[in-house]
Motif scaffolding. Structure first.
Motif, PDB file in Angstrom:
ATOM      1  N   PRO A  91       0.868  -1.267  -0.086  1.00 34.88           N
ATOM      2  CA  PRO A  91       0.052  -0.024  -0.203  1.00 34.88           C
ATOM      3  C   PRO A  91       0.707   1.323   0.090  1.00 34.88           C
ATOM      4  O   PRO A  91       2.144   1.252   0.093  1.00 34.88           O
ATOM      5  CB  PRO A  91      -0.935  -0.312   1.125  1.00 34.88           C
ATOM      6  N   GLY A  92       0.189   2.487  -0.237  1.00 36.41           N
ATOM      7  CA  GLY A  92       0.986   3.530  -0.463  1.00 36.41           C
ATOM      8  C   GLY A  92       0.986   4.278   0.877  1.00 36.41           C
ATOM      9  O   GLY A  92       1.576   5.430   0.984  1.00 36.41           O
ATOM     10  N   THR A  93       0.336   3.932   1.911  1.00 36.19           N
ATOM     11  CA  THR A  93       0.269   4.510   3.156  1.00 36.19           C
ATOM     12  C   THR A  93       0.469   3.479   4.292  1.00 36.19           C
ATOM     13  O   THR A  93      -0.389   2.603   4.308  1.00 36.19           O
ATOM     14  CB  THR A  93      -0.848   5.584   3.563  1.00 36.19           C
ATOM     15  N   ILE A  94       1.333   3.718   5.362  1.00 37.19           N
ATOM     16  CA  ILE A  94       1.305   2.733   6.371  1.00 37.19           C
ATOM     17  C   ILE A  94       1.350   3.524   7.419  1.00 37.19           C
ATOM     18  O   ILE A  94       1.746   4.692   7.813  1.00 37.19           O
ATOM     19  CB  ILE A  94       2.998   2.048   6.426  1.00 37.19           C
ATOM     20  N   ALA A 148       5.943   6.208  -0.752  1.00 31.34           N
ATOM     21  CA  ALA A 148       4.808   5.872   0.018  1.00 31.34           C
ATOM     22  C   ALA A 148       4.960   6.717   1.194  1.00 31.34           C
ATOM     23  O   ALA A 148       6.081   7.272   1.432  1.00 31.34           O
ATOM     24  CB  ALA A 148       4.711   4.201   0.272  1.00 31.34           C
ATOM     25  N   THR A 149       4.102   6.474   2.024  1.00 33.72           N
ATOM     26  CA  THR A 149       4.139   7.371   3.321  1.00 33.72           C
ATOM     27  C   THR A 149       3.958   6.560   4.613  1.00 33.72           C
ATOM     28  O   THR A 149       2.987   5.842   4.739  1.00 33.72           O
ATOM     29  CB  THR A 149       3.123   8.560   3.637  1.00 33.72           C
ATOM     30  N   LEU A 150       4.900   6.827   5.422  1.00 37.94           N
ATOM     31  CA  LEU A 150       4.720   6.018   6.852  1.00 37.94           C
ATOM     32  C   LEU A 150       4.371   7.053   7.830  1.00 37.94           C
ATOM     33  O   LEU A 150       5.079   8.228   8.026  1.00 37.94           O
ATOM     34  CB  LEU A 150       6.180   5.573   7.032  1.00 37.94           C
ATOM     35  N   VAL A 151       3.237   6.763   8.172  1.00 37.33           N
ATOM     36  CA  VAL A 151       2.660   7.855   9.411  1.00 37.33           C
ATOM     37  C   VAL A 151       2.967   7.223  10.801  1.00 37.33           C
ATOM     38  O   VAL A 151       2.417   6.019  11.093  1.00 37.33           O
ATOM     39  CB  VAL A 151       1.158   7.937   9.072  1.00 37.33           C
ATOM     40  N   VAL A 152       3.504   7.953  11.617  1.00 36.29           N
ATOM     41  CA  VAL A 152       3.774   7.496  12.928  1.00 36.29           C
ATOM     42  C   VAL A 152       2.960   8.306  13.823  1.00 36.29           C
ATOM     43  O   VAL A 152       3.024   9.550  14.035  1.00 36.29           O
ATOM     44  CB  VAL A 152       5.535   7.600  13.300  1.00 36.29           C
ATOM     45  N   LEU A 153       2.246   7.757  14.282  1.00 38.95           N
ATOM     46  CA  LEU A 153       0.999   8.619  15.303  1.00 38.95           C
ATOM     47  C   LEU A 153       1.680   8.607  16.809  1.00 38.95           C
ATOM     48  O   LEU A 153       2.362   7.581  17.220  1.00 38.95           O
ATOM     49  CB  LEU A 153      -0.223   7.652  15.376  1.00 38.95           C
ATOM     50  N   PRO A 154       1.340   9.658  17.179  1.00 36.95           N
ATOM     51  CA  PRO A 154       1.944   9.853  18.594  1.00 36.95           C
ATOM     52  C   PRO A 154       1.182   8.881  19.826  1.00 36.95           C
ATOM     53  O   PRO A 154       0.055   8.681  19.522  1.00 36.95           O
ATOM     54  CB  PRO A 154       1.768  11.265  19.252  1.00 36.95           C
ATOM     55  N   ARG A 155       1.828   8.533  20.836  1.00 37.77           N
ATOM     56  CA  ARG A 155       1.339   7.603  21.777  1.00 37.77           C
ATOM     57  C   ARG A 155      -0.014   8.411  22.367  1.00 37.77           C
ATOM     58  O   ARG A 155      -0.208   9.519  22.402  1.00 37.77           O
ATOM     59  CB  ARG A 155       2.016   7.747  22.947  1.00 37.77           C
TER      60      ARG A 155
END
Length: 168
Positions: free
Chosen positions: A94-97, A161-168
């Protein structure tokens, strides 16, 4: 008439149910110990390096003369003698993780199209290479929230692609 004692029933239970169950569990444990993908800690995300391709005939659709953006990520072949033209682009699928901060992640990437994809995730992973017909595993801990580009340096600008790291 068949007479079954409690001991006889217990022996049959061990012989026909417990023993095969133990054998299967041991077999799975041995297989998992020998399979590197079974030892991956944390979350596994499956990806692919793919080439999207399409084409048509000039009598159905005229060949677009406008150039595509520069780089090996896009390819447009002019009409051949029969009038067929094609366009293709390389992409991650996929293009977004999306992952969470602090999460241990393994990207398991299979190379489907393109011989080699030298790649990077700046700020996360300096470099890795995906090859056609092989699985590449990229493991990291998502330490800092933000947006990170997963880029094949050979097939820019499209193979990102984009890796999105969400805050805790």
């Amino acid at each position: 008439m068949i007479s079954r004692t409690t001991e006889g029933i217990r022996r049959q239970w061990v012989r026909y149910a417990v023993a095969p169950g133990i054998a299967v569990a041991l077999g799975l444990a041995v297989a998992a110990a020998e399979a590197p993908w079974a030892q991956t800690p944390g979350r596994v995300i499956y990806m692919a390096a793919v080439e999207m391709k399409g084409g048509t005939q000039t009598e159905k659709e005229p060949y677009p003369e406008a150039p595509l953006p520069p780089g090996a990520g896009y390819v447009k072949t002019p009409p051949n003698a029969a009038g067929r033209w094609e366009v293709s682009t390389y992409q991650w699928s996929p293009g977004t993780i999306v992952v969470k901060q602090g999460e241990r992640v393994t990207l398991e990437i299979v190379g489907v199209n393109g011989d080699v994809h030298p790649s990077t995730i700046p700020g996360i992973v300096d470099s890795f290479t995906v090859k056609r017909g092989e699985v590449t595993r990229v493991t990291f801990t998502a330490t800092k929230p933000g947006l990170y580009s997963i880029t094949c340096t050979k097939h820019v600008p499209s193979m990102q692609a984009t890796l999105v790291v969400l805050p805790r």
